[in-house]
Motif scaffolding. Sequence first.
Motif, PDB file in Angstrom:
ATOM      1  N   HIS A 249     -19.099  -6.308  -7.658  1.00 18.30           N
ATOM      2  CA  HIS A 249     -18.445  -5.691  -6.503  1.00 18.30           C
ATOM      3  C   HIS A 249     -18.066  -6.763  -5.496  1.00 18.30           C
ATOM      4  O   HIS A 249     -18.882  -7.581  -5.098  1.00 18.30           O
ATOM      5  CB  HIS A 249     -19.355  -4.679  -5.824  1.00 18.30           C
ATOM      6  CG  HIS A 249     -18.793  -4.173  -4.527  1.00 18.30           C
ATOM      7  ND1 HIS A 249     -17.728  -3.288  -4.476  1.00 18.30           N
ATOM      8  CD2 HIS A 249     -19.111  -4.456  -3.227  1.00 18.30           C
ATOM      9  CE1 HIS A 249     -17.438  -3.036  -3.205  1.00 18.30           C
ATOM     10  NE2 HIS A 249     -18.261  -3.727  -2.437  1.00 18.30           N
TER      11      HIS A 249
ATOM     12  N   LEU B 139     -19.141  -3.481   2.135  1.00 17.93           N
ATOM     13  CA  LEU B 139     -20.419  -2.915   1.715  1.00 17.93           C
ATOM     14  C   LEU B 139     -21.356  -2.857   2.898  1.00 17.93           C
ATOM     15  O   LEU B 139     -21.088  -3.452   3.950  1.00 17.93           O
ATOM     16  CB  LEU B 139     -21.061  -3.732   0.584  1.00 17.93           C
ATOM     17  CG  LEU B 139     -21.905  -4.960   0.954  1.00 17.93           C
ATOM     18  CD1 LEU B 139     -22.685  -5.440  -0.259  1.00 17.93           C
ATOM     19  CD2 LEU B 139     -21.108  -6.066   1.564  1.00 17.93           C
TER      20      LEU B 139
ATOM     21  N   GLU C 149     -21.132   0.753  -1.318  1.00 15.25           N
ATOM     22  CA  GLU C 149     -20.104  -0.214  -1.693  1.00 15.25           C
ATOM     23  C   GLU C 149     -18.763   0.496  -1.764  1.00 15.25           C
ATOM     24  O   GLU C 149     -18.640   1.528  -2.430  1.00 15.25           O
ATOM     25  CB  GLU C 149     -20.431  -0.856  -3.042  1.00 15.25           C
ATOM     26  CG  GLU C 149     -21.716  -1.668  -3.042  1.00 15.25           C
ATOM     27  CD  GLU C 149     -22.072  -2.192  -4.418  1.00 15.25           C
ATOM     28  OE1 GLU C 149     -22.797  -3.197  -4.489  1.00 15.25           O
ATOM     29  OE2 GLU C 149     -21.635  -1.590  -5.419  1.00 15.25           O
TER      30      GLU C 149
ATOM     31  N   ASP D 133     -24.871  -8.704  -6.043  1.00 16.39           N
ATOM     32  CA  ASP D 133     -24.659  -7.580  -6.960  1.00 16.39           C
ATOM     33  C   ASP D 133     -25.515  -7.773  -8.211  1.00 16.39           C
ATOM     34  O   ASP D 133     -25.047  -8.255  -9.247  1.00 16.39           O
ATOM     35  CB  ASP D 133     -23.180  -7.466  -7.321  1.00 16.39           C
ATOM     36  CG  ASP D 133     -22.863  -6.208  -8.103  1.00 16.39           C
ATOM     37  OD1 ASP D 133     -23.813  -5.452  -8.394  1.00 16.39           O
ATOM     38  OD2 ASP D 133     -21.690  -5.971  -8.415  1.00 16.39           O
TER      39      ASP D 133
END
Length: 589
Positions: free
Chosen positions: A229, A233, A242, A352
């Motif tokens: 990602h 976020l 997110e 992530d």
Amino acid sequence: MTPETPDYKRVFIALLLASVVLFAWQAKVEWPRRQQLAQLQQQVTKKRLAEEAKVAQETPAKTTEGEENPALTWQQRINESPRVAIDSSELHGSISLKGARFDDLTLKKYKETLDSDSPNVTLFSPNGGEDAYFAQIGFVSPDNKTKVPDQHTLWQADKKTLAPGETVTLRWNNGEGVTFVQAISLDEHYMFSIKRSIENHTGQPISILPYAYINRTYAEPKQQSAVLHQGPLGVMDGSLSEVTYKELREKGNKIYENASGWFGVTDKYWLAALIPSDAHDKITFSYYSAAGHDRYQTDYLGDAITVAPNATAENETRLFAGAKEIRVLDQYAKGDTARHVAPIPLFDRSIDFGMLYFLTRPMLLLLTSFHALVGNFGIAIMLLTIVVRILLYPLANKSYHATAKMRDLQPEMLKLRERYFDDQITLQKETMALYKRQKLNPAAGCLPVLIQMPVFFSLYKVLYVAIEMRQAPFFGWIKDLSAMDPSNLFTAFGLIPWQPWGWMQLGILPMLMCATMIIQMRQQPKPADPTQARMMTYMPYFMLIIFAKMPAGLIVYWTWSNIISILQQRVITKHHEFSQARKQRKAAA
């Protein structure tokens, strides 16, 4: 064939097909995209450096807030306003006194490429260009009765340089009896603390709303990574949220009412995040277009602060701008009661780690611990492999003993094949009956591999997202364990100056891995089914093509794991042969 008897052939085919789908996706989609992004980043960097070299010949131009002006170079945008320099062991840059804006920040420890003359990674850039990326902390008057500073306000600073452990104080008087103060400090890493004060010297109470935002101009690549990602976020009210760039463009703004926590924008290795001290905020992720460029903003608006006459009210916001180093993020997540630093919940989730968080995070911590001992991440990966093999030893030991028994059954298997060569159904039933009499599970050999797959995927994730692995060298020609092996058989390992295409990327490490797989396969008894036997023969070469573009660190792990398996299988086989020979001697006696 009874229902409880495992079908060895189907298990093997299912595992093979799953591996084909996974590795084909990485080879055909993910790795070409990463190479394209790396080349694009190098081109942008070279273009920016060329522009800066022409600053003396350029004619400065004016630009209004929020508009793009490609005629201005990066240096010209920096020179548009007076600044407070930022200088620490981790960061270099400046704060613009026009708007009190954080818009000039580079990371001293990180280079854009492995080249010796590569520039440092740039995180923040001033507004007015296609690389604009900045943060601003300010005030809003809810009733418009109080004049507040904005992006054009010129603040006064008490120092010219901000260093770790020091504080720079910015002041601005609105000319109506209200003074706004921002005391900015920097720790030894990447965290700025901004303590805002509102001094009310009027005879009336005033109401002020604190706000802060991060804004960037960003051209999202057409192909985004499916395993990572990048974009807005935050952790609002104890859970990670997110939001993709695409989602903001297509579905509109994302708003969180009465939220508490932190929020920002993440890249693969870098993070810009705001951590308000307010208990209830309105946090917004938004998208808009300006001058043909996509712009994204994450911001918050705090509760109103009422300042009594001749009184002062304070508010604090922290700004993280730097590299996502796991141990640094953990420090911020825990906080520091002695220094009255509040913890930041789930701050490590800005990395992530994916669905296998429970494996990926401990693996990264273990790798960094080993690296602290040996000073080389390649060796650290090999030590990690040994730990994994120790944990899987009971299963692997059982599997290798089963393999040794399978080898003993080969003569009987050949007899069954000769007897039932024209009746495959009966052959399969008799084969399974033989396994049952010998208390042997033919699928036992697959179990250690299946259990090891989550470890394999977790290590891949670590190599892909952890900044600790970025540009981490091993030995010799391996300068970056997070990238594929740069050597290539089809260039005679660098002697022929040409760029091979497609699958023609066979480095030394993948070939070593292939060789260990061939040796490992030869230690295994050949399957009775000729089709399976051919598949096992071709498997190492198939894996060679798949692994050719995988991170070098992943291949180090797999190759070293194969070597350990070869040694372990050889020891168990010798022990089994010795035991069988001893039983035969006793029987003969």
